[in-house]
Design an enzyme around this catalytic site. Sequence first.
Site, short mmCIF file in Angstrom:
data_model
loop_
_atom_site.label_atom_id
_atom_site.label_comp_id
_atom_site.label_asym_id
_atom_site.label_seq_id
_atom_site.Cartn_x
_atom_site.Cartn_y
_atom_site.Cartn_z
N GLU A 184 0.83 -1.21 0.00
CA GLU A 184 0.00 0.00 0.00
C GLU A 184 0.87 1.27 0.00
O GLU A 184 0.69 2.18 0.81
CB GLU A 184 -0.95 -0.01 1.21
CG GLU A 184 -1.89 -1.20 1.20
CD GLU A 184 -2.92 -1.17 2.32
OE1 GLU A 184 -4.03 -1.68 2.12
OE2 GLU A 184 -2.61 -0.62 3.40
N GLU A 253 -6.83 -7.37 -1.36
CA GLU A 253 -7.54 -7.27 -0.09
C GLU A 253 -8.99 -6.89 -0.34
O GLU A 253 -9.30 -5.72 -0.54
CB GLU A 253 -6.88 -6.24 0.86
CG GLU A 253 -5.53 -6.67 1.38
CD GLU A 253 -4.97 -5.73 2.44
OE1 GLU A 253 -5.76 -4.90 2.97
OE2 GLU A 253 -3.77 -5.81 2.73
#
Length: 731
Positions: A184, A253
């Site tokens: 991320e 995710e």
Amino acid sequence: MGTVLVSKILTFLLTTILVSSAVIQCGVTYDKKSIVINGRRRILLSGSIHYPRSTPEMWEDLITKAKDGGLDVIDTYVFWNGHEPSPGNYNFEGRYDLVRFIKTVQRVGLYVHLRIGPYVCAEWNFGGFPVWLKYVPGISFRTDNGPFKAAMQGFTQKIVQMMKNEGLFASQGGPIILSQIENEYGPERKALGSAGQSYVNWAAKMAVGLQTGVPWVMCKEDDAPDPIINACNGFYCDYFTPNKPYKPLLWTEAWSGWFTEFGGPKVKRPVEDLAFAVARFIQKGGSYVNYYMYHGGTNFGRTAGGPFITTSYDYDAPIDEYGLLQEPKYSHLKELHHAIKLSEHALVSSDPTITKLGNYEQARVFSDGKGSCVAFLSNYHINSPAKVTFKNRHYDLPAWSISILPDCSNVVFNTATVRAKNSHVEMVPSGSVLYSVARYDEDIASLSDHTAITASGLLDQINVTRDSSDYLWYITSVDIKPSESFLRGGKWPTLTIDSAGHAVHVFVNGHFYGSAFGNRENRRFVYSAPVNLRAGANRIALLSVAVGLPNVGLHFERWETGIVGSVMLNGLDEGKRDLSWQKWSYQVGLKGEALNLVSPTATSPVEWIRGSLAKQSRQPLTWYKAYFDGPKGNEPVALDLRSMGKGQAWINGQNVGRYWMDYAKGDCGACSYEGTYRQSKCHSGCGEPTQRWYHVPRSWLKPRGNMLVLLEELGGDISGVSLVRRSVSYN
């Protein structure tokens, strides 16, 4: 010679063909449609199970349930701070036995996505970085910084080499089909500009250079350099497009719920919405979906980050914190996975033909050209059901739903039509009772101004403790003249403490005056209350408490913790006295920690108070010890700590985690919405402790004489503590 040369050439060519064939047989590549395993395009369904958030004794059962739920892949981060707690000293044992975990996945028959990071976020202490990394000279985290890149590369190489030594990459015949570098990074790259771009390019080149033989992934990083695949994280990812047309559409995710934080509500995600999001992603070309989390587990010990993340990391996952099926989420998703697998060949072989069936309704049809036909019928209206006609047949579509027709005729699954039973969870008495209860009162009076660490001014807590303990004493002395008028007037001065977080307990002359706390939205807080000072020397002892270190944010290694603002006395004759820059002494940890009171084998170095007197203390900073026999049966076990306040718990020397009966606040009963999307998170539990029950793995218990130790900061009542069994029925 010529014959020998020809023979050698033929042998070389034959060997080359065989080697190439072997690579193909266990090779993993990708194209624009999907990950390709052994030459076959695959739609892969994955679930996150983090090995240190459960126990080795639980792993096979969790992984088997994941397989039975229709998954192909187990996804896990690699937790650097658990594996290298001090420089060069490694831990790959117990809950951190990464090789054992991956081999368990392999034995059960699933693949692995190994997300090395080594930054993981994950609501894990310090984002997975070891705290010692913060003190490497010249270091700056997650940017184009030499010391950081050297440390990151060293750990990544170690993990990769360990996997190679065990033959665990798919290129070696093992289960690891994907690896992730960084995590991320998109927001950091944008904030850091050219330094961030240089770093992400370096990280990609470094990872590929390790020659694992499997593709590498970067999630939430739009500029992932080739051949790295960029991937999406979020509640919905159907809007996502890879940064190159020859890369597959991966969702690393798919958030099954959300984490909880002390003082916050419990968060759930309706399975109808999760199934809708996954089906919508698949129909738009997605070929890899990972549920974060599939089993959330437990933040044992001091592993929770945030700060203020709870010990429970249940995440409203299909398998709950204790390893039990959460219904209807588990079975509804299992039905979805079955429908997707029935449709797999057509989905990876063709692009859809899209037909509008109404204002909010459409059909996406996939055909492999060999007679296989798959249809996804969608209704995007968030409230109204619809009737549609497709291929001269009529279909009812509930609001905000997708129907899957693997033969373009018969509906085998609809995302909003839940047929699975519901879980009904009860925490019931286990039959185990606490006996031989004893207490030890933390010795406040022994705190000395002549500790090993003294300084003029207030020091950052982590700089002093290096996170070896949640606790740091700030100790100073204040001299009051006998002539001070407030002594004669009987009006106490006010002590004001400005802290960067996360909590403080205030003692003056050995007397407890109160506590103050931050929260996840604002770690900083101010304590302000009158204190009774006497003529002469007065000792002020402030116990600063950390509740997990930050795990996300630009350069979170620079964030402060502890009493680093100011300490002021107001109401003296001179008006205001600033204590911030006078001499302070520091003591790391509590005396009970130094005496190792939690060890079940060590000879007790203190005199415990036993009998009825042990239960009468409600003062802060009290250690309790008790024994209990293991509950019968095999149902999961938990500690019910509602009668306690805040602290930590150990059983047989194992740290269960931090507990805190902080009552949940927020907009409970409501579901939040994201843009044009429907439900993402639903809140509940307000007016109750965010976490009342604390998971105790069965493998930590023995039939008789288990030792429970509680460190209570606020004055809880141990007589109300009990062991309970987690019992689940389905109907």
